[in-house]
Design a protein around this motif. Structure first.
Motif, PDB file in Angstrom:
ATOM      1  N   LEU A 225     -18.898 -26.199  -1.769  1.00 21.71           N
ATOM      2  CA  LEU A 225     -19.026 -27.169  -0.683  1.00 21.71           C
ATOM      3  C   LEU A 225     -19.230 -26.444   0.640  1.00 21.71           C
ATOM      4  O   LEU A 225     -19.142 -25.220   0.719  1.00 21.71           O
ATOM      5  CB  LEU A 225     -17.763 -28.032  -0.630  1.00 21.71           C
ATOM      6  CG  LEU A 225     -17.384 -28.756  -1.927  1.00 21.71           C
ATOM      7  CD1 LEU A 225     -16.029 -29.416  -1.778  1.00 21.71           C
ATOM      8  CD2 LEU A 225     -18.455 -29.767  -2.300  1.00 21.71           C
ATOM      9  N   SER A 226     -19.445 -27.213   1.707  1.00 19.35           N
ATOM     10  CA  SER A 226     -19.578 -26.610   3.032  1.00 19.35           C
ATOM     11  C   SER A 226     -18.980 -27.536   4.086  1.00 19.35           C
ATOM     12  O   SER A 226     -18.783 -28.727   3.846  1.00 19.35           O
ATOM     13  CB  SER A 226     -21.046 -26.312   3.343  1.00 19.35           C
ATOM     14  OG  SER A 226     -21.780 -27.508   3.383  1.00 19.35           O
ATOM     15  N   GLY A 227     -18.702 -26.960   5.240  1.00 18.16           N
ATOM     16  CA  GLY A 227     -18.217 -27.738   6.376  1.00 18.16           C
ATOM     17  C   GLY A 227     -16.867 -28.385   6.140  1.00 18.16           C
ATOM     18  O   GLY A 227     -15.955 -27.805   5.556  1.00 18.16           O
ATOM     19  N   ASP A 228     -16.762 -29.644   6.613  1.00 16.50           N
ATOM     20  CA  ASP A 228     -15.509 -30.386   6.522  1.00 16.50           C
ATOM     21  C   ASP A 228     -15.102 -30.647   5.067  1.00 16.50           C
ATOM     22  O   ASP A 228     -13.908 -30.647   4.741  1.00 16.50           O
ATOM     23  CB  ASP A 228     -15.619 -31.727   7.265  1.00 16.50           C
ATOM     24  CG  ASP A 228     -15.672 -31.545   8.777  1.00 16.50           C
ATOM     25  OD1 ASP A 228     -15.234 -30.468   9.254  1.00 16.50           O
ATOM     26  OD2 ASP A 228     -16.145 -32.468   9.464  1.00 16.50           O
ATOM     27  N   ALA A 229     -16.081 -30.871   4.227  1.00 16.21           N
ATOM     28  CA  ALA A 229     -15.777 -31.128   2.814  1.00 16.21           C
ATOM     29  C   ALA A 229     -15.088 -29.914   2.186  1.00 16.21           C
ATOM     30  O   ALA A 229     -14.126 -30.058   1.420  1.00 16.21           O
ATOM     31  CB  ALA A 229     -17.044 -31.462   2.042  1.00 16.21           C
ATOM     32  N   LYS A 230     -15.562 -28.724   2.535  1.00 13.85           N
ATOM     33  CA  LYS A 230     -14.950 -27.497   2.009  1.00 13.85           C
ATOM     34  C   LYS A 230     -13.534 -27.331   2.559  1.00 13.85           C
ATOM     35  O   LYS A 230     -12.604 -27.008   1.810  1.00 13.85           O
ATOM     36  CB  LYS A 230     -15.801 -26.280   2.355  1.00 13.85           C
ATOM     37  CG  LYS A 230     -15.247 -24.980   1.802  1.00 13.85           C
ATOM     38  CD  LYS A 230     -16.149 -23.808   2.085  1.00 13.85           C
ATOM     39  CE  LYS A 230     -15.568 -22.531   1.510  1.00 13.85           C
ATOM     40  NZ  LYS A 230     -16.473 -21.389   1.717  1.00 13.85           N
ATOM     41  N   ASP A 231     -13.366 -27.558   3.857  1.00 11.48           N
ATOM     42  CA  ASP A 231     -12.038 -27.435   4.465  1.00 11.48           C
ATOM     43  C   ASP A 231     -11.054 -28.412   3.836  1.00 11.48           C
ATOM     44  O   ASP A 231      -9.914 -28.047   3.543  1.00 11.48           O
ATOM     45  CB  ASP A 231     -12.118 -27.678   5.984  1.00 11.48           C
ATOM     46  CG  ASP A 231     -12.907 -26.604   6.710  1.00 11.48           C
ATOM     47  OD1 ASP A 231     -13.079 -25.506   6.131  1.00 11.48           O
ATOM     48  OD2 ASP A 231     -13.349 -26.866   7.851  1.00 11.48           O
TER      49      ASP A 231
END
Length: 192
Positions: free
Chosen positions: A174-180
């Motif tokens: 994932l990337s961005g907010d989804a990853k966080d």
């Protein structure tokens, strides 16, 4: 007074049962020869394969051999140490095959596959360690209960760490907010 003959009969039966399972040197040699023949036959089947399928086949053959040899040692000497060695051989064999199967994948899927295999390996090893502690003879039941409890706590911690690493690896796709959010959820779920 009439319980003594029953106790004596039970003890004699137990001694006879354990000696009935002991292998003679000739039986041990025959069993080793069978294990070796099975390994060679399995490896011969692998020769007709190509690529990673061949590698997986070879890992499976080696794993079966290691487990069979560990089981033979346990048959010769049924100690908790040898019981643990059988469980460890099974866990190691399963891990080796699972990691080899991961080579069919690429990128993050391959990394996740390897982390999942490692988590399963840790679970199996820790379960074997707890079983070994649980089955060790100990005259003091309170001390034994404490040892088992400590082994379970240690096992739970190691399993949670391995499962967290696998979950965190899934988050890398994932990337961005989804990853966080994914990493935060994994930390919360596995107490990291």
């Amino acid at each position: 007074m009439h319980k003594f003959p029953q106790l004596l009969a039970t003890c004699v039966a137990a001694v006879m049962a354990t000696s009935a399972f002991a292998l003679t040197p000739a039986e041990q040699k025959a069993e080793k020869d069978r294990i070796s023949a099975d390994y060679k036959a399995a490896m011969a089947q692998c020769k007709s394969m190509n690529g990673n399928a061949k590698d997986v086949c070879e890992k499976e053959a080696k794993g079966h051999e290691k487990v069979a040899l560990a089981e033979l040692d346990f048959k010769k000497d049924a100690t908790e140490s040898n019981r643990y060695k059988v469980a460890k051989a099974r866990a190691d064999a399963g891990y080796d095959v699972a990691v080899e199967k991961c080579d069919d994948q690429s990128g993050n899927a391959k990394d996740v596959c390897k982390k999942d295999a490692k988590a399963d390996h840790v679970k199996a090893l820790e379960a074997a360690k707890v079983a070994e502690v649980r089955n060790e003879p100990n005259a003091n039941s309170a001390a034994k209960a404490a040892d088992v409890s400590d082994a379970r706590k240690d096992a739970d911690r190691k399993v949670r760490e391995a499962e967290y690493k696998a979950a965190a690896e899934r988050c890398d796709a994932l990337s961005g907010d989804a990853k966080d959010k994914c990493v935060t959820d994994a930390k919360r779920r596995f107490g990291q």
